[in-house]
Scaffold this active site. Sequence first.
Site, PDB file in Angstrom:
ATOM      1  N   ALA A  62       9.100 -35.700  18.937  1.00  0.00           N
ATOM      2  CA  ALA A  62       9.333 -34.784  17.799  1.00  0.00           C
ATOM      3  C   ALA A  62       9.734 -33.378  18.216  1.00  0.00           C
ATOM      4  O   ALA A  62       9.851 -32.498  17.366  1.00  0.00           O
ATOM      5  CB  ALA A  62       8.145 -34.715  16.858  1.00  0.00           C
ATOM      6  N   ALA A  63       9.993 -33.144  19.504  1.00  0.00           N
ATOM      7  CA  ALA A  63      10.475 -31.812  19.895  1.00  0.00           C
ATOM      8  C   ALA A  63      11.820 -31.518  19.246  1.00  0.00           C
ATOM      9  O   ALA A  63      12.061 -30.409  18.758  1.00  0.00           O
ATOM     10  CB  ALA A  63      10.586 -31.716  21.411  1.00  0.00           C
ATOM     11  N   GLY A  64      12.705 -32.508  19.250  1.00  0.00           N
ATOM     12  CA  GLY A  64      14.002 -32.326  18.601  1.00  0.00           C
ATOM     13  C   GLY A  64      13.868 -32.109  17.108  1.00  0.00           C
ATOM     14  O   GLY A  64      14.582 -31.275  16.527  1.00  0.00           O
ATOM     15  N   ASP A  65      12.959 -32.832  16.471  1.00  0.00           N
ATOM     16  CA  ASP A  65      12.749 -32.662  15.038  1.00  0.00           C
ATOM     17  C   ASP A  65      12.177 -31.283  14.730  1.00  0.00           C
ATOM     18  O   ASP A  65      12.524 -30.661  13.719  1.00  0.00           O
ATOM     19  CB  ASP A  65      11.797 -33.744  14.519  1.00  0.00           C
ATOM     20  CG  ASP A  65      12.385 -35.138  14.631  1.00  0.00           C
ATOM     21  OD1 ASP A  65      13.621 -35.266  14.614  1.00  0.00           O
ATOM     22  OD2 ASP A  65      11.600 -36.100  14.745  1.00  0.00           O
TER      23      ASP A  65
END
Length: 321
Positions: A263-266
């Site tokens: 979820a880093a990209g999210d």
Amino acid sequence: MVAKRPSASSAHPAADVLIVGSLNMDLVIRTPRLPRPGQTVAAPALETIPGGKGANQAVATARLGARVAMLGCVGDDAYGTALRDGLRREGVDTSMVSVHAGAATGIACVTVANSGQNTIVIVAGANELLTPAMIEAQQAAFERARVIVCQLESPPDAVECALKLGQRLGKKVILNPAPAIGPLPTPWIAACDYLIPNETEAALLTARPVDSPEAALDAAADLHAQGARHVIVTLGARGVAYVDAQSRLLMPAPIAHAIDTTAAGDTFVGALAVALAEGVSPDTAIEFGQAAAAVSVTRLGAQPSIPFRSELGAPAAPATH
């Protein structure tokens, strides 16, 4: 299957950011290392954590200070109820999340190594039931939003409809092309104010190797030439490659000790959407997204890792140009 469809009226409040996309329950296994093909690796436990790229981005957007609404589909099951309840607790408007009887809510099987790297396998379930008609029925919500955010965990015709509706209404349109499987139709790219792939996705979108920051800049330039106004290729700990009509930049990431990159990209996308809704410049919005993502990788889980606005402060003052 019968869906309990939300009303197309103005019953739900205005949102700064409208997220069109997926809601999944993540089944998370943590292991010392990712297994090689054919290898069995023992894991201590299984966790059930709310996820889905769309829902993750909605939570990030809400925690970081914007009014946000979610448009998507879940099944009429325990996972669907838990996902909607969780989003509501975060302050996300779920009145446009359709509940489909007889369908299973989407799931993602996530394996996370001690290094922080992960592998993810998705079963789309009810996410596959989002249709263009459901998008068009919510035009009033699109009209009220400032920023529209899409990903590729929903059916292509629904994604295309959302992108083009946002473009037609003059909104800031963000596409996070994940998971990408190949080049996108040119009209999709041309509908994007912000196209945000990671390096693997950029390679698939451009059919060129993206194995260095300089190669990421070249891929971003390719996608900009196809019509996207701003292209941001996320490079993890190496920062981002950013191309627009005036700029071709490598922007370094804050230093962070990563224990889980899920979820880093999210988180980056959600933070960027918040900053853009507040009117800051693109480079300031990118820096805000990087700061949020840097915090998220220091924590376990998808939505549990996403920081709050109080942990980051505010982006710089709104742009004057």
